[in-house]
Design a protein around this motif. Structure first.
Motif, PDB file in Angstrom:
ATOM      1  N   LYS A   5     -21.341  -5.333  11.500  1.00 48.00           N
ATOM      2  CA  LYS A   5     -21.015  -6.192  12.638  1.00 48.00           C
ATOM      3  C   LYS A   5     -21.068  -7.668  12.273  1.00 48.00           C
ATOM      4  O   LYS A   5     -20.383  -8.474  12.874  1.00 48.00           O
ATOM      5  CB  LYS A   5     -21.951  -5.914  13.810  1.00 48.00           C
ATOM      6  CG  LYS A   5     -21.674  -4.587  14.474  1.00 48.00           C
ATOM      7  CD  LYS A   5     -22.386  -4.497  15.791  1.00 48.00           C
ATOM      8  CE  LYS A   5     -21.980  -3.216  16.487  1.00 48.00           C
ATOM      9  NZ  LYS A   5     -22.290  -3.251  17.892  1.00 48.00           N
ATOM     10  N   LEU A   6     -21.903  -8.027  11.310  1.00 47.08           N
ATOM     11  CA  LEU A   6     -21.988  -9.427  10.889  1.00 47.08           C
ATOM     12  C   LEU A   6     -21.127  -9.646   9.670  1.00 47.08           C
ATOM     13  O   LEU A   6     -21.058  -8.800   8.792  1.00 47.08           O
ATOM     14  CB  LEU A   6     -23.431  -9.808  10.538  1.00 47.08           C
ATOM     15  CG  LEU A   6     -24.435  -9.861  11.667  1.00 47.08           C
ATOM     16  CD1 LEU A   6     -25.783 -10.323  11.126  1.00 47.08           C
ATOM     17  CD2 LEU A   6     -23.991 -10.789  12.766  1.00 47.08           C
ATOM     18  N   GLY A   7     -20.505 -10.797   9.623  1.00 47.92           N
ATOM     19  CA  GLY A   7     -19.738 -11.198   8.447  1.00 47.92           C
ATOM     20  C   GLY A   7     -20.513 -12.272   7.707  1.00 47.92           C
ATOM     21  O   GLY A   7     -21.724 -12.441   7.921  1.00 47.92           O
ATOM     22  N   PRO A   8     -19.833 -13.047   6.860  1.00 48.43           N
ATOM     23  CA  PRO A   8     -20.516 -14.136   6.157  1.00 48.43           C
ATOM     24  C   PRO A   8     -21.153 -15.100   7.157  1.00 48.43           C
ATOM     25  O   PRO A   8     -20.598 -15.368   8.220  1.00 48.43           O
ATOM     26  CB  PRO A   8     -19.390 -14.817   5.373  1.00 48.43           C
ATOM     27  CG  PRO A   8     -18.340 -13.763   5.237  1.00 48.43           C
ATOM     28  CD  PRO A   8     -18.437 -12.918   6.478  1.00 48.43           C
ATOM     29  N   LEU A   9     -22.308 -15.614   6.807  1.00 51.76           N
ATOM     30  CA  LEU A   9     -23.045 -16.498   7.705  1.00 51.76           C
ATOM     31  C   LEU A   9     -22.536 -17.926   7.587  1.00 51.76           C
ATOM     32  O   LEU A   9     -22.239 -18.406   6.496  1.00 51.76           O
ATOM     33  CB  LEU A   9     -24.543 -16.458   7.372  1.00 51.76           C
ATOM     34  CG  LEU A   9     -25.191 -15.080   7.424  1.00 51.76           C
ATOM     35  CD1 LEU A   9     -26.647 -15.176   7.020  1.00 51.76           C
ATOM     36  CD2 LEU A   9     -25.079 -14.471   8.802  1.00 51.76           C
ATOM     37  N   THR A  10     -22.452 -18.604   8.731  1.00 50.28           N
ATOM     38  CA  THR A  10     -22.068 -20.010   8.717  1.00 50.28           C
ATOM     39  C   THR A  10     -23.317 -20.858   8.636  1.00 50.28           C
ATOM     40  O   THR A  10     -24.389 -20.456   9.084  1.00 50.28           O
ATOM     41  CB  THR A  10     -21.285 -20.382   9.992  1.00 50.28           C
ATOM     42  OG1 THR A  10     -22.104 -20.106  11.130  1.00 50.28           O
ATOM     43  CG2 THR A  10     -19.993 -19.595  10.103  1.00 50.28           C
ATOM     44  N   ASP A  11     -23.158 -22.028   8.063  1.00 55.17           N
ATOM     45  CA  ASP A  11     -24.289 -22.954   7.962  1.00 55.17           C
ATOM     46  C   ASP A  11     -24.224 -23.882   9.162  1.00 55.17           C
ATOM     47  O   ASP A  11     -23.285 -24.650   9.320  1.00 55.17           O
ATOM     48  CB  ASP A  11     -24.213 -23.733   6.650  1.00 55.17           C
ATOM     49  CG  ASP A  11     -25.489 -24.480   6.345  1.00 55.17           C
ATOM     50  OD1 ASP A  11     -26.517 -24.170   6.974  1.00 55.17           O
ATOM     51  OD2 ASP A  11     -25.452 -25.369   5.486  1.00 55.17           O
TER      52      ASP A  11
END
Length: 71
Positions: A5-11
């Motif tokens: 459900k989660l993709g790459p994390l944003t900063d």
């Protein structure tokens, strides 16, 4: 492998909070971070960094909450 459900994390600029999690929950976060790293071919994220996106995803997909928020 199924899509997480989660993709790459944003900063993003964080707001600091302190929470206590059961050890089993933290181990699950660690395992999820490993799975996310293998699925995205990026470095394994800090498990703590998964908490906010998971909460956002949960809130964003809660239909009852969305209905209440629109009122």
């Amino acid at each position: 492998m199924s899509r997480l459900k989660l993709g790459p994390l944003t900063d993003d600029k964080p707001v600091k909070i302190t929470v206590e999690l059961p050890a089993a929950t933290y181990r699950s976060l660690e395992a999820y971070a490993e799975a996310l790293a293998s699925e995205t071919a990026l470095a394994k994220p800090d498990p703590v960094k998964l908490i906010a996106p998971m909460i956002d995803k949960f809130i964003g997909t809660d239909r009852a909450f969305s209905k209440l928020r629109r009122r």
